[in-house]
Write a protein that holds these residues in place. Structure first.
Motif, PDB file in Angstrom:
ATOM      1  N   GLY A   1     -43.647 -22.859  -5.256  1.00 32.46           N
ATOM      2  CA  GLY A   1     -43.600 -24.129  -5.974  1.00 32.46           C
ATOM      3  C   GLY A   1     -44.036 -23.984  -7.424  1.00 32.46           C
ATOM      4  N   ASN A   2     -44.505 -25.117  -7.985  1.00 34.32           N
ATOM      5  CA  ASN A   2     -44.995 -25.140  -9.362  1.00 34.32           C
ATOM      6  C   ASN A   2     -46.064 -26.212  -9.459  1.00 34.32           C
ATOM      7  OD1 ASN A   2     -43.512 -27.655  -9.636  1.00 34.32           O
ATOM      8  ND2 ASN A   2     -41.673 -26.382  -9.877  1.00 34.32           N
ATOM      9  N   GLU A   3     -46.441 -26.575 -10.682  1.00 39.93           N
ATOM     10  CA  GLU A   3     -47.534 -27.541 -10.835  1.00 39.93           C
ATOM     11  C   GLU A   3     -47.162 -28.926 -10.311  1.00 39.93           C
ATOM     12  OE1 GLU A   3     -44.967 -27.338 -14.475  1.00 39.93           O
ATOM     13  OE2 GLU A   3     -46.090 -25.873 -13.260  1.00 39.93           O
ATOM     14  N   THR A   4     -45.874 -29.249 -10.230  1.00 44.25           N
ATOM     15  CA  THR A   4     -45.475 -30.576  -9.742  1.00 44.25           C
ATOM     16  C   THR A   4     -45.465 -30.657  -8.220  1.00 44.25           C
ATOM     17  OG1 THR A   4     -43.118 -30.050  -9.742  1.00 44.25           O
ATOM     18  CG2 THR A   4     -44.046 -30.901 -11.797  1.00 44.25           C
ATOM     19  N   THR A   5     -45.325 -29.521  -7.554  1.00 46.64           N
ATOM     20  CA  THR A   5     -45.236 -29.535  -6.088  1.00 46.64           C
ATOM     21  C   THR A   5     -46.599 -29.471  -5.425  1.00 46.64           C
ATOM     22  OG1 THR A   5     -45.047 -27.127  -5.984  1.00 46.64           O
ATOM     23  CG2 THR A   5     -42.995 -28.378  -6.151  1.00 46.64           C
ATOM     24  N   GLY A   6     -47.609 -29.015  -6.163  1.00 46.80           N
ATOM     25  CA  GLY A   6     -48.889 -28.766  -5.520  1.00 46.80           C
ATOM     26  C   GLY A   6     -48.805 -27.496  -4.683  1.00 46.80           C
ATOM     27  N   LYS A   7     -49.774 -27.296  -3.820  1.00 44.54           N
ATOM     28  CA  LYS A   7     -49.806 -26.090  -2.993  1.00 44.54           C
ATOM     29  C   LYS A   7     -48.751 -26.201  -1.889  1.00 44.54           C
ATOM     30  CE  LYS A   7     -52.889 -23.138  -0.293  1.00 44.54           C
ATOM     31  NZ  LYS A   7     -52.406 -21.933  -0.978  1.00 44.54           N
ATOM     32  N   VAL A   8     -47.865 -25.219  -1.847  1.00 42.53           N
ATOM     33  CA  VAL A   8     -46.811 -25.196  -0.831  1.00 42.53           C
ATOM     34  C   VAL A   8     -47.125 -24.098   0.178  1.00 42.53           C
ATOM     35  CG1 VAL A   8     -45.071 -26.123  -2.396  1.00 42.53           C
ATOM     36  CG2 VAL A   8     -45.415 -23.637  -2.251  1.00 42.53           C
TER      37      VAL A   8
ATOM     38  N   ASP B   1     -51.482 -32.111  -1.233  1.00 46.15           N
ATOM     39  CA  ASP B   1     -52.086 -33.217  -1.987  1.00 46.15           C
ATOM     40  C   ASP B   1     -51.096 -33.931  -2.899  1.00 46.15           C
ATOM     41  OD1 ASP B   1     -51.724 -31.078  -3.639  1.00 46.15           O
ATOM     42  OD2 ASP B   1     -53.696 -31.169  -4.590  1.00 46.15           O
ATOM     43  N   LYS B   2     -49.839 -33.483  -2.963  1.00 50.69           N
ATOM     44  CA  LYS B   2     -48.827 -34.113  -3.792  1.00 50.69           C
ATOM     45  C   LYS B   2     -47.865 -34.979  -2.975  1.00 50.69           C
ATOM     46  CE  LYS B   2     -49.975 -32.152  -7.774  1.00 50.69           C
ATOM     47  NZ  LYS B   2     -50.343 -32.914  -8.994  1.00 50.69           N
ATOM     48  N   GLY B   3     -48.198 -35.188  -1.703  1.00 56.84           N
ATOM     49  CA  GLY B   3     -47.350 -36.031  -0.868  1.00 56.84           C
ATOM     50  C   GLY B   3     -46.175 -35.311  -0.254  1.00 56.84           C
ATOM     51  N   LEU B   4     -46.194 -33.985  -0.266  1.00 55.38           N
ATOM     52  CA  LEU B   4     -45.127 -33.221   0.374  1.00 55.38           C
ATOM     53  C   LEU B   4     -45.552 -32.856   1.793  1.00 55.38           C
ATOM     54  CD1 LEU B   4     -43.903 -30.718  -2.377  1.00 55.38           C
ATOM     55  CD2 LEU B   4     -42.831 -32.839  -1.639  1.00 55.38           C
ATOM     56  N   THR B   5     -44.680 -33.158   2.751  1.00 57.44           N
ATOM     57  CA  THR B   5     -44.932 -32.791   4.148  1.00 57.44           C
ATOM     58  C   THR B   5     -43.884 -31.772   4.583  1.00 57.44           C
ATOM     59  OG1 THR B   5     -45.902 -34.941   4.681  1.00 57.44           O
ATOM     60  CG2 THR B   5     -45.063 -33.628   6.516  1.00 57.44           C
ATOM     61  N   PHE B   6     -44.373 -30.685   5.164  1.00 59.72           N
ATOM     62  CA  PHE B   6     -43.494 -29.614   5.640  1.00 59.72           C
ATOM     63  C   PHE B   6     -43.525 -29.598   7.159  1.00 59.72           C
ATOM     64  CE2 PHE B   6     -44.951 -28.562   1.449  1.00 59.72           C
ATOM     65  CZ  PHE B   6     -43.854 -27.998   0.803  1.00 59.72           C
ATOM     66  N   LYS B   7     -42.364 -29.750   7.766  1.00 57.85           N
ATOM     67  CA  LYS B   7     -42.222 -29.686   9.216  1.00 57.85           C
ATOM     68  C   LYS B   7     -41.413 -28.429   9.546  1.00 57.85           C
ATOM     69  CE  LYS B   7     -43.912 -33.671  10.908  1.00 57.85           C
ATOM     70  NZ  LYS B   7     -44.851 -33.778  12.044  1.00 57.85           N
ATOM     71  N   ARG B   8     -42.014 -27.527  10.277  1.00 59.83           N
ATOM     72  CA  ARG B   8     -41.336 -26.284  10.633  1.00 59.83           C
ATOM     73  C   ARG B   8     -41.105 -26.246  12.144  1.00 59.83           C
ATOM     74  NH1 ARG B   8     -43.110 -20.592   8.208  1.00 59.83           N
ATOM     75  NH2 ARG B   8     -41.881 -21.547   6.540  1.00 59.83           N
TER      76      ARG B   8
ATOM     77  N   THR C   1     -39.254 -29.598  -7.236  1.00 61.59           N
ATOM     78  CA  THR C   1     -38.368 -28.439  -7.124  1.00 61.59           C
ATOM     79  C   THR C   1     -39.163 -27.254  -6.584  1.00 61.59           C
ATOM     80  OG1 THR C   1     -37.045 -29.199  -9.005  1.00 61.59           O
ATOM     81  CG2 THR C   1     -36.842 -26.882  -8.378  1.00 61.59           C
ATOM     82  N   LEU C   2     -38.619 -26.604  -5.571  1.00 57.49           N
ATOM     83  CA  LEU C   2     -39.286 -25.446  -4.965  1.00 57.49           C
ATOM     84  C   LEU C   2     -38.230 -24.484  -4.418  1.00 57.49           C
ATOM     85  CD1 LEU C   2     -40.856 -26.605  -1.568  1.00 57.49           C
ATOM     86  CD2 LEU C   2     -39.054 -27.842  -2.768  1.00 57.49           C
ATOM     87  N   SER C   3     -38.654 -23.257  -4.163  1.00 57.98           N
ATOM     88  CA  SER C   3     -37.754 -22.225  -3.637  1.00 57.98           C
ATOM     89  C   SER C   3     -38.281 -21.728  -2.297  1.00 57.98           C
ATOM     90  CB  SER C   3     -37.640 -21.052  -4.620  1.00 57.98           C
ATOM     91  OG  SER C   3     -37.083 -21.468  -5.849  1.00 57.98           O
ATOM     92  N   ASN C   4     -37.347 -21.315  -1.466  1.00 64.69           N
ATOM     93  CA  ASN C   4     -37.690 -20.759  -0.153  1.00 64.69           C
ATOM     94  C   ASN C   4     -37.707 -19.232  -0.256  1.00 64.69           C
ATOM     95  OD1 ASN C   4     -36.014 -20.259   2.950  1.00 64.69           O
ATOM     96  ND2 ASN C   4     -38.162 -20.767   2.720  1.00 64.69           N
TER      97      ASN C   4
END
Length: 597
Positions: A143-150, A178-185, A210-213
């Motif tokens: 990620g980057n500064e906008t995504t928070g910790k990914v 902490d940026k409101g992103l939820t990851f479901k795996r 914006t983030l990369s896998n």
């Protein structure tokens, strides 16, 4: 005959060179590298606690690995107990998923064991990174500064519901930052060796992100036994316009990394002789493949990919799916995955070699016959008969020509004596005789020439396909892919000592040498002393050389020789040519006259 002589001299010299190279160069080198690998493994085991934290990841790159915490567990079980895990239980696999990083780092193959003993340990394919032989597959995000910790190597995931992964019960993991992103795996697995990882990213924030896998297969050690030229072991993949990429451990250590062009399909990973771990990235986004060796902190080998950036709008979600293959390179399953999952050239995970147009049909024939006979040894014997039948017309023609050569031998000897001092006229007279009698002087070479590609194809099949591993024959042969375990020097086990590898000659190599000797004695003794010496010593050289080859290959060669003897004898009898076998054998025991006599 001159062409025949040169042909066999070339074969004999080539065999002698290969044998000397194997005995005096390759064997000591392999033993030295095995000892070096053992010492290095012990050193890593002792120094592993001292490894430090590595540099942080750069933005837009696959993240670096976190260092150890200075307290490396004493063994595999302690390493597994150090982190929370989700159990894996399938008909083919057992192990667990590390919730730290959602990393696949604990995997055993239920159907395969270290030795032919059914009570020997199961094959351990993947191991936690804290161990000297750490080996794992991992997927995450950059990620980057906008995504928070990914999700990255040190992310601790939470299990939602079911905590055991089976072919009928997928496992769902979740992580919210902490940026409101939820990851479901969601991780699922089939009954064999393919995992499917489905990552859904939900953006509950007020701005697009914006983030990369990314994905990687990382290994801290390498096989202790160096691979040979007929087999690739190391980093591998099929991506982009380059197609197949094969990088051995030594080459990637030297060059540090190989970065092919971006790709929209394909796969990459690390392969051993019988096992492999590979990643199949999503086809939704182009990705950058890479094959690398890192010597910062703990040295490691890595095949990885990084997708182009993915944008998730506020209140929206996106899903990325990747596949992870971790298991045995069984031909039928690899072929099915390529077809059913549309994985580009996944069959190249098995190293069929440049002559795949021969090795693949050879394997198919042996495997089909195995399903009928229930024994790979019998399948090899039946394959030999079928190959003999296919090439029977050519071999028949060759043996007929050889029989005709015997009939005109008196005329050939007359020519040799008449033009003993003029090689040019002797050669011209010989060619005129061949033309008159309609004889092909090199026809006798064809059975040998035909046998060479079949021999190497069978050798390749026996060496690279796991189906032949630990496949028994009868009696003392419990593994057709391993050399004959018996040895002449200790009277085939009656004397209580082991023989050196270079002097190890089992029963089947001896049978192969005897049948080769008898086959050569089917023909008259060559008048040329050099050629006669080659014919005498070639079976001995081949016996020593073949002693270290897979037993299945030696059985094939011995059986092929026996069939050739029967075939040649029948043809010679039908053509009215004398079979020299018994006279040649009797002549070996006759006293040779001295010059005075």
């Amino acid at each position: 005959m001159e062409n025949n002589r040169n042909f066999f001299i070339t074969i004999a010299l080539s065999v002698l060179i290969l044998t000397l190279w194997q005995v005096f160069y390759m064997n000591p080198r392999v033993e030295s590298q095995r000892e070096t690998a053992r010492i290095e493994a012990e050193r890593q085991a002792k120094t592993a606690p001292a490894t430090g934290t590595q540099a942080p990841a750069q933005q837009g790159a696959v993240p670096s690995l976190p260092g150890t915490d200075g307290s490396t567990p004493a063994g595999r079980e302690q390493a597994l107990a150090a982190t929370s895990r989700v159990k894996i239980d399938t008909p083919s696999l057992e192990g667990s998923i590390n919730l730290t990083g959602a990393r696949l780092d604990d995997l055993k193959l239920k159907r395969y064991r270290l030795t032919v003993d059914n009570n020997s340990p199961e094959i351990e394919l993947l191991n936690p990174s804290a161990l000297p032989n750490g080996y794992y597959a991992e997927l995450g995000f950059v990620g980057n500064e906008t995504t928070g910790k990914v999700p990255s190597p040190d992310t601790v995931w939470t299990v939602d519901g079911n905590a055991t992964l089976t072919p009928t019960t997928p496992v769902t993991l979740s992580y919210t930052n902490d940026k409101g992103l939820t990851f479901k795996r969601t991780i699922s697995v089939d009954e064999n060796y393919m995992f499917k990882v489905s990552d859904t990213v939900q953006n509950a924030g007020s701005a697009p992100v914006t983030l990369s896998n990314y994905g990687r297969v990382t290994r801290f050690d390498k096989p202790s036994t160096p691979s040979i030229y007929v087999l690739h072991e190391g980093l591998i993949g099929v991506t982009g316009e380059e197609g197949l990429q094969e990088h051995k451990y030594a080459s990637v250590e030297k060059d540090k990394q190989y970065v092919p062009a971006k790709s929209t399909n394909g796969w990459l990973g690390i392969t051993d002789k019988y096992w492999a771990v590979t990643l199949v990235p999503t086809e939704k986004q182009p990705f950058q493949p890479r094959f690398a060796y890192f010597d910062d902190g703990r040295p490691r080998y890595q095949s990885d990919f990084l997708t182009d950036p993915i944008t998730v709008e506020p209140g929206q979600s996106t899903t990325v799916e990747s596949l992870v293959f971790a298991g045995a390179k069984e031909v039928s399953k690899i072929t099915a995955y390529e077809k059913d999952l549309d994985i580009r050239r996944f069959d190249l995970l098995i190293d069929w070699g440049w002559f795949s147009f021969i090795t693949k049909p050879m394997f198919w024939l042996i495997d089909t016959l195995y399903k009928f006979f229930g024994n790979f040894g019998l399948a090899i014997l039946a394959t030999t008969v079928i190959v003999k039948a296919i090439f029977f017309p050519l071999a028949n023609k060759s043996y007929k020509s050889m029989a005709n050569m015997k009939k005109v031998q008196p005329k050939m000897l007359e020519i040799r004596e008449k033009y003993a001092d003029d090689k040019m006229k002797q050669q011209q007279a010989m060619m005129e005789l061949y033309k008159t009698e309609k004889i092909n002087p090199i026809a006798g070479c064809w059975p040998v020439v035909i046998q060479i590609p079949v021999f190497f194809a069978l050798y390749k099949v026996l060496y690279v396909t796991i189906e032949m591993r630990h496949a028994p024959f009868f009696g003392w042969i419990h593994d057709l892919a391993a050399p004959d375990p018996t040895s002449l020097l200790n009277l085939f086990g009656l004397l209580p000592f082991a023989t050196p590898a270079m002097l190890h000659i089992g029963i089947w190599p001896l049978l192969m040498g005897v049948t080769m000797f008898l086959q050569m004695r089917m023909n008259p003794a060559p008048p040329d002393p050099t050629q006669a010496a080659i014919f005498t010593w070639m079976p001995v050289i081949f016996t020593f050389m073949m002693a270290g080859f897979p037993a299945g290959l030696v059985i094939y060669w011995a059986w092929n020789n026996l069939l050739s003897i029967l075939q040649q004898g029948a043809i010679m009898k039908r053509q009215g040519a004398k079979i020299e076998l018994w006279d040649n054998l009797a002549g070996m025991f006759k006293k040779k006259p001295t010059p005075a006599e």
